[in-house]
Structures are given as C-alpha cells and as structure tokens.
Design a protein around this motif. Structure first.
Motif, PDB file in Angstrom:
ATOM      1  N   MET A   1      -6.470 -13.298  -1.457  1.00 36.92           N
ATOM      2  CA  MET A   1      -5.060 -13.075  -1.149  1.00 36.92           C
ATOM      3  C   MET A   1      -4.871 -11.887  -0.217  1.00 36.92           C
ATOM      4  SD  MET A   1      -2.736 -13.584  -4.572  1.00 36.92           S
ATOM      5  CE  MET A   1      -3.488 -12.236  -5.486  1.00 36.92           C
ATOM      6  N   TYR A   2      -3.743 -11.911   0.507  1.00 34.76           N
ATOM      7  CA  TYR A   2      -3.311 -10.762   1.299  1.00 34.76           C
ATOM      8  C   TYR A   2      -1.797 -10.805   1.444  1.00 34.76           C
ATOM      9  CZ  TYR A   2      -2.918 -14.002   5.287  1.00 34.76           C
ATOM     10  OH  TYR A   2      -2.577 -15.040   6.117  1.00 34.76           O
TER      11      TYR A   2
ATOM     12  N   PHE B   1      -1.609  -6.052   4.314  1.00 33.47           N
ATOM     13  CA  PHE B   1      -2.297  -5.334   3.235  1.00 33.47           C
ATOM     14  C   PHE B   1      -3.355  -6.265   2.676  1.00 33.47           C
ATOM     15  CE2 PHE B   1      -3.002  -4.862  -1.270  1.00 33.47           C
ATOM     16  CZ  PHE B   1      -3.218  -3.502  -1.434  1.00 33.47           C
ATOM     17  N   ARG B   2      -4.564  -5.729   2.510  1.00 33.82           N
ATOM     18  CA  ARG B   2      -5.647  -6.528   1.948  1.00 33.82           C
ATOM     19  C   ARG B   2      -6.594  -5.631   1.165  1.00 33.82           C
ATOM     20  NH1 ARG B   2     -10.731  -6.836   4.090  1.00 33.82           N
ATOM     21  NH2 ARG B   2     -10.830  -9.093   3.778  1.00 33.82           N
TER      22      ARG B   2
ATOM     23  N   ALA C   1      -8.859  -0.882  -0.271  1.00 33.56           N
ATOM     24  CA  ALA C   1      -7.661  -1.553   0.245  1.00 33.56           C
ATOM     25  C   ALA C   1      -7.255  -0.895   1.551  1.00 33.56           C
ATOM     26  CB  ALA C   1      -6.532  -1.486  -0.771  1.00 33.56           C
ATOM     27  N   GLN C   2      -6.550  -1.650   2.389  1.00 32.54           N
ATOM     28  CA  GLN C   2      -6.146  -1.118   3.687  1.00 32.54           C
ATOM     29  C   GLN C   2      -4.897  -1.836   4.174  1.00 32.54           C
ATOM     30  OE1 GLN C   2     -10.023  -2.699   5.123  1.00 32.54           O
ATOM     31  NE2 GLN C   2      -8.882  -3.227   7.005  1.00 32.54           N
TER      32      GLN C   2
ATOM     33  N   GLU D   1       0.933   1.029   1.406  1.00 26.48           N
ATOM     34  CA  GLU D   1       0.050   2.106   1.850  1.00 26.48           C
ATOM     35  C   GLU D   1      -0.243   3.062   0.700  1.00 26.48           C
ATOM     36  OE1 GLU D   1       1.096   2.519   6.602  1.00 26.48           O
ATOM     37  OE2 GLU D   1       2.359   3.557   5.144  1.00 26.48           O
ATOM     38  N   ARG D   2       0.760   3.326  -0.133  1.00 21.20           N
ATOM     39  CA  ARG D   2       0.523   4.185  -1.301  1.00 21.20           C
ATOM     40  C   ARG D   2      -0.415   3.503  -2.292  1.00 21.20           C
ATOM     41  NH1 ARG D   2       6.118   5.332  -0.407  1.00 21.20           N
ATOM     42  NH2 ARG D   2       6.780   3.835  -1.988  1.00 21.20           N
ATOM     43  N   SER D   3      -0.230   2.195  -2.475  1.00 20.51           N
ATOM     44  CA  SER D   3      -1.138   1.461  -3.365  1.00 20.51           C
ATOM     45  C   SER D   3      -2.566   1.499  -2.830  1.00 20.51           C
ATOM     46  CB  SER D   3      -0.668   0.006  -3.504  1.00 20.51           C
ATOM     47  OG  SER D   3       0.568  -0.077  -4.174  1.00 20.51           O
ATOM     48  N   ALA D   4      -2.725   1.327  -1.524  1.00 18.65           N
ATOM     49  CA  ALA D   4      -4.058   1.358  -0.928  1.00 18.65           C
ATOM     50  C   ALA D   4      -4.705   2.726  -1.120  1.00 18.65           C
ATOM     51  CB  ALA D   4      -3.972   1.012   0.560  1.00 18.65           C
TER      52      ALA D   4
END
Length: 209
Positions: free
Chosen positions: A78-79, A91-92, A102-103, A138-141
């Motif tokens: 998934m992405y 996001f992936r 992640a990025q 981005e915070r999750s990554a």
C-alpha cells in the motif's frame, strides 16, 4: 396639411446629458482585466492504493502468469497519494538496512508512482493544498524512522506504516485481507512529549567512566 406640418410635428429631442466623472481609458481597462485575480483555495484528493508485488516477482522469475486464485491470496503493498491538481506527493513504507522505513516524496520520484492497482480509500480535503495535506504523513514517517523497528513480514512492513499513517491523519486504519500487516504491529503516533523525551535523552551528556 400645412397647419399639421407647422404646428403638430414634435420638435427636435434634447441631447442626452454626458456622463459625469472621469472616464476609464482603454489602457486602464486593459490593465484591470489583466490584473491577477485572487487564487481560489484548492483541495487535495487523498487516495490509498495497493499493488501486487509478489505475483509480479514470481511471474518474472518463472516466465508464467499465476492463476487468479493464487494472486488473490498473495499480499499487496500500500501507499498514500496526495494530489491537488498541481502537486502530488506519495507516502510509502519499506525496508532499509533490515529496518522499517517510511518516506514522503514528490509523486514522480516515488518508487510507487503510477503502480496502484486497487483503490482502498479515498477522501477529499477542501481548501487544503497537497504540500499542507501531507504534513501529518511526514510526522508519521519521522516517527517510524526514529523507532528503529526491525522490518519483517507479515507484521512490521510497509502496510503497517500506511495503517499507522492513516490512523494518525484520518482516525482509521486502512487496509484489507490482501494488505498483510495493516492492522498489526506498534502504533507510531506523533506525541510531542515522547518526542521531546527521546531527543532529550539522546542529547544528554554521558558520565565519564
């Protein structure tokens, strides 16, 4: 007839009064119409898609197409994509040095760009540009990358990263039976006090031995 012509014909009409005030020149009118208008707020379409990576790998290795029942039980990747019509971001999650990473990249720079086969989730954020809509991901990554989680199917994988990201941003984990790991593993929520504690401990001077 002469009397009618002399006495009954209406006289010449009075001229219309000229408009008062300054008139706009053609140059001023052209400048006004060419002036940039205030940009209308645009929205962002957010989609979560998946594609089959294992089937493609096996088909390339064997040179034969897999039966459809086999494809349906193999896991998808998934992405999440953000698209406001002008900018697109993806996001992936994935593996790097045996750890989950992640990025968030401009869509065309992402390995997942254009590979989506199934649509799992779709929402629209009105009045939000893609560069702003992607900030929670981005915070999750950043949290996932700082966690140091070892990568491993079927739990700590790219689908778990997307599950965490969608839970943080939309309050629900996205996935299904073909996206192994989407509801498993640790949750990476951007809690500021934990972030501060982690950074403080990392920067604290060590006592000399």
């Amino acid at each position: 007839m002469a009397a009618f012509l002399k006495g009954n014909l209406p006289g010449p009409s009075a001229p219309s009064p000229l408009p008062s005030g300054p008139l706009m020149s053609l140059r001023a009118y052209a400048s006004l119409t060419a002036a940039p208008r205030k940009a209308q707020p645009r929205g962002t379409r957010v989609t979560v898609r998946s594609f089959d990576i294992f089937s493609n790998m096996l088909e390339e290795a064997t040179g034969h197409e897999l039966p459809e029942p086999i494809k349906k039980i193999l896991p998808d990747h998934m992405y999440t994509e953000y698209d406001d019509g002008r900018e697109q971001y993806i996001f992936r999650g994935g593996e790097k040095d045996f750890r989950l990473e992640a990025q968030v990249d401009p869509a065309r720079q992402s390995p997942d760009y254009g590979r989506g086969e199934r649509l799992l989730h779709e929402t629209y954020l009105p009045g939000v540009a893609a560069r702003d809509a992607k900030r929670p991901s981005e915070r999750s990554a950043a949290w996932i990358n700082r966690s140091g989680t070892l990568y491993g199917y079927p739990i700590a994988n790219s689908n778990m990263a997307v599950g965490d990201q969608t839970e943080v941003q939309f309050g629900k984990r996205v996935g299904d039976d073909q996206t192994w790991g989407w509801k498993d593993g640790p949750r990476f929520a951007p809690w500021p006090w934990i972030d501060h504690l982690r950074d403080s401990l990392a920067q604290a001077p060590r006592k000399p031995r």
